[in-house]
Motif scaffolding. Structure first.
Motif, PDB file in Angstrom:
ATOM      1  N   ASP A 354      45.930  37.162  31.988  1.00 10.41           N
ATOM      2  CA  ASP A 354      46.477  38.012  30.931  1.00 10.41           C
ATOM      3  C   ASP A 354      45.516  39.136  30.559  1.00 10.41           C
ATOM      4  OD1 ASP A 354      44.546  36.569  29.623  1.00 10.41           O
ATOM      5  OD2 ASP A 354      45.876  35.726  28.085  1.00 10.41           O
ATOM      6  N   ASP A 355      44.446  39.297  31.376  1.00 14.52           N
ATOM      7  CA  ASP A 355      43.570  40.462  31.209  1.00 14.52           C
ATOM      8  C   ASP A 355      44.063  41.658  32.017  1.00 14.52           C
ATOM      9  OD1 ASP A 355      42.981  39.791  33.801  1.00 14.52           O
ATOM     10  OD2 ASP A 355      40.816  39.556  33.507  1.00 14.52           O
ATOM     11  N   ASN A 356      45.312  41.574  32.547  1.00  8.98           N
ATOM     12  CA  ASN A 356      46.006  42.652  33.262  1.00  8.98           C
ATOM     13  C   ASN A 356      45.529  42.838  34.701  1.00  8.98           C
ATOM     14  OD1 ASN A 356      46.975  42.991  30.672  1.00  8.98           O
ATOM     15  ND2 ASN A 356      45.944  44.952  30.299  1.00  8.98           N
ATOM     16  N   THR A 357      44.691  41.937  35.243  1.00  7.80           N
ATOM     17  CA  THR A 357      44.149  42.112  36.584  1.00  7.80           C
ATOM     18  C   THR A 357      44.475  40.926  37.476  1.00  7.80           C
ATOM     19  OG1 THR A 357      42.016  41.057  36.103  1.00  7.80           O
ATOM     20  CG2 THR A 357      42.207  43.433  35.634  1.00  7.80           C
ATOM     21  N   LEU A 358      44.330  41.178  38.773  1.00  7.44           N
ATOM     22  CA  LEU A 358      44.337  40.112  39.786  1.00  7.44           C
ATOM     23  C   LEU A 358      43.022  40.219  40.549  1.00  7.44           C
ATOM     24  CD1 LEU A 358      47.546  41.439  39.929  1.00  7.44           C
ATOM     25  CD2 LEU A 358      47.777  39.269  41.147  1.00  7.44           C
ATOM     26  N   LYS A 359      42.509  39.073  40.941  1.00 10.16           N
ATOM     27  CA  LYS A 359      41.250  39.045  41.688  1.00 10.16           C
ATOM     28  C   LYS A 359      41.455  38.292  42.997  1.00 10.16           C
ATOM     29  CE  LYS A 359      38.156  39.577  37.741  1.00 10.16           C
ATOM     30  NZ  LYS A 359      37.612  40.883  38.166  1.00 10.16           N
ATOM     31  N   ILE A 360      40.816  38.804  44.041  1.00 12.94           N
ATOM     32  CA  ILE A 360      40.925  38.232  45.388  1.00 12.94           C
ATOM     33  C   ILE A 360      39.561  37.669  45.772  1.00 12.94           C
ATOM     34  CG2 ILE A 360      41.714  38.635  47.739  1.00 12.94           C
ATOM     35  CD1 ILE A 360      43.751  39.353  45.528  1.00 12.94           C
ATOM     36  N   TRP A 361      39.544  36.391  46.187  1.00 12.89           N
ATOM     37  CA  TRP A 361      38.311  35.678  46.506  1.00 12.89           C
ATOM     38  C   TRP A 361      38.346  35.164  47.944  1.00 12.89           C
ATOM     39  CZ3 TRP A 361      35.116  35.480  42.148  1.00 12.89           C
ATOM     40  CH2 TRP A 361      35.733  35.703  40.922  1.00 12.89           C
ATOM     41  N   CYS A 362      37.174  35.085  48.532  1.00 15.78           N
ATOM     42  CA  CYS A 362      37.037  34.429  49.836  1.00 15.78           C
ATOM     43  C   CYS A 362      36.848  32.935  49.606  1.00 15.78           C
ATOM     44  CB  CYS A 362      35.852  34.994  50.610  1.00 15.78           C
ATOM     45  SG  CYS A 362      35.487  34.080  52.125  1.00 15.78           S
ATOM     46  N   ALA A 363      37.714  32.134  50.186  1.00 18.61           N
ATOM     47  CA  ALA A 363      37.651  30.690  49.981  1.00 18.61           C
ATOM     48  C   ALA A 363      36.457  30.059  50.691  1.00 18.61           C
ATOM     49  CB  ALA A 363      38.942  30.030  50.460  1.00 18.61           C
ATOM     50  N   GLN A 364      35.921  30.739  51.709  1.00 20.27           N
ATOM     51  CA  GLN A 364      34.805  30.174  52.464  1.00 20.27           C
ATOM     52  C   GLN A 364      33.474  30.384  51.753  1.00 20.27           C
ATOM     53  OE1 GLN A 364      35.305  28.426  55.194  1.00 20.27           O
ATOM     54  NE2 GLN A 364      33.157  28.019  55.701  1.00 20.27           N
ATOM     55  N   SER A 365      33.280  31.582  51.274  1.00 27.31           N
ATOM     56  CA  SER A 365      31.982  31.909  50.674  1.00 27.31           C
ATOM     57  C   SER A 365      32.026  31.972  49.157  1.00 27.31           C
ATOM     58  CB  SER A 365      31.496  33.256  51.213  1.00 27.31           C
ATOM     59  OG  SER A 365      32.372  34.296  50.803  1.00 27.31           O
ATOM     60  N   GLY A 366      33.228  32.093  48.573  1.00 23.42           N
ATOM     61  CA  GLY A 366      33.342  32.244  47.134  1.00 23.42           C
ATOM     62  C   GLY A 366      33.067  33.656  46.664  1.00 23.42           C
ATOM     63  N   LYS A 367      33.030  34.590  47.599  1.00 22.66           N
ATOM     64  CA  LYS A 367      32.740  35.980  47.258  1.00 22.66           C
ATOM     65  C   LYS A 367      33.986  36.680  46.740  1.00 22.66           C
ATOM     66  CE  LYS A 367      31.092  40.307  49.199  1.00 22.66           C
ATOM     67  NZ  LYS A 367      30.650  41.008  50.415  1.00 22.66           N
ATOM     68  N   LEU A 368      33.808  37.503  45.714  1.00 20.81           N
ATOM     69  CA  LEU A 368      34.894  38.311  45.185  1.00 20.81           C
ATOM     70  C   LEU A 368      35.137  39.479  46.129  1.00 20.81           C
ATOM     71  CD1 LEU A 368      36.891  38.973  42.903  1.00 20.81           C
ATOM     72  CD2 LEU A 368      35.043  40.267  41.785  1.00 20.81           C
ATOM     73  N   LEU A 369      36.324  39.546  46.718  1.00 22.59           N
ATOM     74  CA  LEU A 369      36.626  40.594  47.687  1.00 22.59           C
ATOM     75  C   LEU A 369      37.192  41.842  47.024  1.00 22.59           C
ATOM     76  CD1 LEU A 369      38.309  38.385  50.465  1.00 22.59           C
ATOM     77  CD2 LEU A 369      35.923  39.111  50.294  1.00 22.59           C
ATOM     78  N   ASN A 370      38.109  41.667  46.072  1.00 23.72           N
ATOM     79  CA  ASN A 370      38.733  42.811  45.412  1.00 23.72           C
ATOM     80  C   ASN A 370      39.218  42.434  44.027  1.00 23.72           C
ATOM     81  OD1 ASN A 370      38.814  45.357  46.869  1.00 23.72           O
ATOM     82  ND2 ASN A 370      39.953  44.228  48.467  1.00 23.72           N
ATOM     83  N   THR A 371      39.265  43.421  43.152  1.00 21.80           N
ATOM     84  CA  THR A 371      39.908  43.283  41.855  1.00 21.80           C
ATOM     85  C   THR A 371      41.043  44.304  41.796  1.00 21.80           C
ATOM     86  OG1 THR A 371      37.858  42.599  40.776  1.00 21.80           O
ATOM     87  CG2 THR A 371      39.610  43.425  39.360  1.00 21.80           C
ATOM     88  N   LEU A 372      42.255  43.820  41.600  1.00 18.03           N
ATOM     89  CA  LEU A 372      43.438  44.678  41.615  1.00 18.03           C
ATOM     90  C   LEU A 372      43.753  45.125  40.192  1.00 18.03           C
ATOM     91  CD1 LEU A 372      45.651  42.573  44.087  1.00 18.03           C
ATOM     92  CD2 LEU A 372      43.880  44.271  44.605  1.00 18.03           C
ATOM     93  N   ILE A 373      43.559  46.391  39.955  1.00 12.50           N
ATOM     94  CA  ILE A 373      43.747  46.968  38.626  1.00 12.50           C
ATOM     95  C   ILE A 373      44.915  47.938  38.676  1.00 12.50           C
ATOM     96  CG2 ILE A 373      42.660  48.327  36.780  1.00 12.50           C
ATOM     97  CD1 ILE A 373      39.950  47.354  37.810  1.00 12.50           C
ATOM     98  N   GLY A 374      45.829  47.851  37.722  1.00 12.61           N
ATOM     99  CA  GLY A 374      46.972  48.751  37.674  1.00 12.61           C
ATOM    100  C   GLY A 374      47.980  48.374  36.635  1.00 12.61           C
ATOM    101  N   HIS A 375      48.144  47.075  36.421  1.00 11.83           N
ATOM    102  CA  HIS A 375      49.095  46.629  35.404  1.00 11.83           C
ATOM    103  C   HIS A 375      48.564  46.980  34.002  1.00 11.83           C
ATOM    104  CE1 HIS A 375      52.151  44.589  37.746  1.00 11.83           C
ATOM    105  NE2 HIS A 375      51.209  43.921  38.415  1.00 11.83           N
ATOM    106  N   SER A 376      49.493  47.290  33.118  1.00 13.12           N
ATOM    107  CA  SER A 376      49.133  47.573  31.732  1.00 13.12           C
ATOM    108  C   SER A 376      49.416  46.404  30.809  1.00 13.12           C
ATOM    109  CB  SER A 376      49.903  48.807  31.224  1.00 13.12           C
ATOM    110  OG  SER A 376      51.306  48.595  31.334  1.00 13.12           O
ATOM    111  N   GLY A 377      49.853  45.305  31.384  1.00 11.91           N
ATOM    112  CA  GLY A 377      50.100  44.086  30.627  1.00 11.91           C
ATOM    113  C   GLY A 377      49.643  42.869  31.434  1.00 11.91           C
TER     114      GLY A 377
END
Length: 693
Positions: A354-377
């Motif tokens: 509900d912070d208006n974002t989506l986050k993409i993670w690598c399941a193998q390393s636990g590294k954050l690959l991308n943060t998807l920003i665009g929604h206003s809600g």
């Protein structure tokens, strides 16, 4: 009267030796002329015959020795010139001499048998001769000396004689022989015979029957069986045998393509590692940190595909149930916001908040690959397929994202309220909103293909199999749609309260409602197949595989149902049950995983309904710490945890139970009391432990 007696005696002598019978006739005639007393002659003959029997009993002569002895007796009668007055004296002298020689020879044989253990079982040959000059009975003095030299020959002759016996005679001979043996000999015979009586009856059966019988024994016993002989090693490694075992234990062969033997692993996917992390991994491999993994792979590749599948499955089962929990990968993000949706495809984790974002993670390393920003809600719904993510938000839009680049491909507008649910199949996406409408989108072009109207309240859940759209609403109904013709095929009425959860497998629809019931519908007729009762509150989540349905409820229980009979197979409760509402669940062919507001994630046995152990237990559980969502893909589990009052940090916890997880290979085995069992440090870890478990 004398003539018949002498003729009978003469005939008896001639039957013993034909060469001497012709020479005995003059003696008879001489005896007639001398008027030999018949009684005296009979006494000589009887005494000589008795002596011969005594001799036979003392020396146990063979048939040839009996013949020789008869010759000697004839010689005694023929070569002696007896007169009327000396016949008794000479016969008694011969008899005395014969008895003396026989006794001496018997004593020598007995003495030799005492010194030589095997001599008592051998036949002794005696050579008795009468010196015609001295008219005395002598023996060959070399007989006893030659006995030891002729021992092998005597054994061979004894065996040859035994071979001539018929089966019954052989049994009698063995019985008599064993009666002469003492306890030591009997024990020796027993130890010698017992291994020869052992017989491998199963190996004599047809191979197809052997393979069928072996499917009824425990697979781990096959590993012991393979060590018996080369023949059994080949049988225990047969592909047909292991194919039947995999079928019996419901092992999916896709485990080979999706597991450690797959051509492309998670670490090889693009954009998951930067150059620095790759170089660290290579350096770790050179240092031998992953040598155990490589050794396990080489060990695994020595088996046939079905045996590989069983070994991987067995090792993964141990990882879930008995080994200590793997080291968790902690993914901290979204600050203190609630994680509202969670998707996991085994390689990447997508979390919406509900912070208006989506986050993409690598399941193998636990590294954050991308943060998807665009929604206003706040993001309340998401779907993941390949490198595409579709998200729905309170801003009333649907967005299509490229996971690799993080780019928003399309913004799909048209809804007038919060987009609450999504369903994705191919390039067609179905969105359900609180505006009571469903929209059909082409995510490649961003075009709205259809608007499905009919519900009288918010659409809470939706499913799409490529042919039919099934939607559940707060208007208490489920509708079946043809999205291509914008046609409502069925309106399923049966619930008396809001529909919150929905499943669709192409033929059956399963709906959960706030009225505490679960209804199974036929998608083709719209009729009710089963109405499942037993829960006492809202059914918050369901999962279906084949004819098994698992449901989680706000009453803190999890139930396992049979869709064939509509029967509740197990209720996962008891002293280890959840202490608050079940928030999410997942299951595979063996286990059920459930999460709850009490801050725990529990593992249950699907077949028995027994509690296995806690996979996660927050320290803040019961004080506000909750597990909002879980997503299970094969042998990896992602848990979204946090708190609405700030007592638990919002994060994702990833647990890897897959094979060969480096964090699991050296983990101790946990017993039923939750304590680590002592293990042999020299025993190979990982997959090798299966052979001795």
């Amino acid at each position: 009267m004398m003539t018949p007696d002498l003729n009978d005696d003469s005939n008896q002598t001639s039957s013993s030796n034909s060469s001497t019978s012709s020479s005995s006739q003059p003696v008879v005639n001489n005896l007639k002329r001398k008027n030999l007393d018949t009684d005296d002659y009979d006494e000589i003959d009887d005494e000589s015959t008795q002596d011969s029997h005594d001799y036979e009993q003392n020396t146990n002569p063979t048939t040839s020795n009996r013949s020789k002895f008869s010759n000697i007796k004839n010689k005694v009668l023929i070569n002696q010139n007896l007169d009327d007055t000396g016949i008794k004296t000479r016969s008694q002298k011969a008899k005395a001499l014969l008895l003396q020689k026989t006794q001496n020879l018997a004593n020598q044989v007995n003495t030799s048998s005492t010194k030589t253990p095997h001599s008592s079982k051998q036949t002794v040959k005696l050579k008795l001769d009468l010196d015609p000059k001295t008219e005395n009975l002598t023996t060959t003095t070399s007989t006893i000396i030659d006995l030891q030299k002729k021992e092998p020959l005597l054994n061979d002759e004894w065996l040859k004689t035994f071979e001539t016996f018929n089966p019954k005679q052989k049994l009698n001979a063995l019985e008599k022989l064993l009666e002469l043996c003492d306890h030591t000999h009997i024990k020796h015979v027993h130890n010698y015979i017992e291994p020869k009586l052992q017989r491998d009856y199963i190996s004599e059966l047809p191979r197809e029957l052997i393979l069928y019988l072996l499917t009824y024994i425990r697979p781990k016993d096959l590993f012991k069986l393979a060590q018996v002989s080369v023949h059994w090693n080949q049988i225990a490694d047969d592909s047909i045998l292991w194919k039947n075992i995999c079928k019996k234990y419901r092992i999916n062969m896709n485990i080979l393509s999706d597991g450690p033997l797959s051509p492309k692993s998670d670490s090889e996917s693009e954009n998951e590692f930067d150059l620095e992390s790759k170089s660290k991994k290579l350096k770790a491999n050179r240092n031998g940190k992953n040598s155990k993994n490589l050794n396990s792979l080489n060990f695994l590749n020595s088996f046939n595909p079905f045996k590989k599948a069983y070994l991987i499955d067995s090792n993964v089962t141990r990882n879930w149930c008995t080994r200590s929990l793997p080291t968790p990968i902690i993914l901290k993000s979204h600050d203190d916001h609630v994680i509202t949706c969670l998707k996991f495809d085994g390689r990447r984790v997508v979390s919406g908040s509900d912070d208006n974002t989506l986050k993409i993670w690598c399941a193998q390393s636990g590294k954050l690959l991308n943060t998807l920003i665009g929604h206003s809600g706040g993001v309340w719904a998401s779907q993941l397929k390949d490198n595409i993510v579709v998200s729905g938000s309170t801003d009333r839009t649907v967005r299509v994202w490229n996971l690799d680049t993080g780019e928003c491909i399309h913004v799909l507008t048209g809804h007038t309220s919060t987009v609450r649910c999504l369903a994705l199949n191919g390039n067609i996406c179905i969105s359900g909103s609180r505006d009571s409408l469903l929209r059909v989108w082409d995510i490649e072009t961003g075009q709205c293909l259809q608007v499905l109207r009919g519900h009288q309240a918010a659409v809470r859940c939706v499913c799409f199999d490529g042919k039919y759209v099934v939607s559940g609403s707060y208007d208490f109904t489920i509708r079946v749609w043809n999205p291509y013709k914008n046609e409502c095929i069925h309106i399923l009425e049966g619930h008396i309260n809001r529909v919150y959860s929905l499943l669709f497998d192409g033929n059956r629809i399963v709906s959960g409602s706030l009225d505490t019931t679960i209804i199974v519908w036929d998608v083709h007729t719209g009729g009710i197949i089963h109405k499942l009762t037993g829960h006492h509150s809202l059914t918050s989540g369901m999962q279906i595989k084949g004819d098994i349905l698992v449901s989680g409820n706000a009453d803190s229980t999890v139930k396992i149902w049979s869709l064939k009979t509509g029967e509740c197979l197990h209720t996962l409760s008891g002293c280890n049950k959840h202490m608050s509402a079940v928030t999410c669940l997942g299951f595979n062919d063996k286990f059920v995983v459930s999460s709850s507001d009490d801050g725990t994630v529990k593992l249950w046995n699907l077949e028995t309904g027994e509690f296995i152990r806690n996979l996660l237990a927050l320290e803040s559980g019961g004080r506000g710490g909750v597990v909002w969502r879980i997503s299970m893909h094969k042998n990896k589990l992602v848990c979204a945890v946090g708190s609405r009052i700030g007592v638990e940090e919002t994060k994702l916890i990833l647990l890897d139970f897959d094979w060969p997880s480096a964090s699991l290979l050296n983990q101790p085995v946990i017993n039923s009391n939750g304590q680590a069992r002592s293990t042999n440090q020299n025993r190979p870890s990982g997959l090798h432990q299966i052979l001795s478990s």
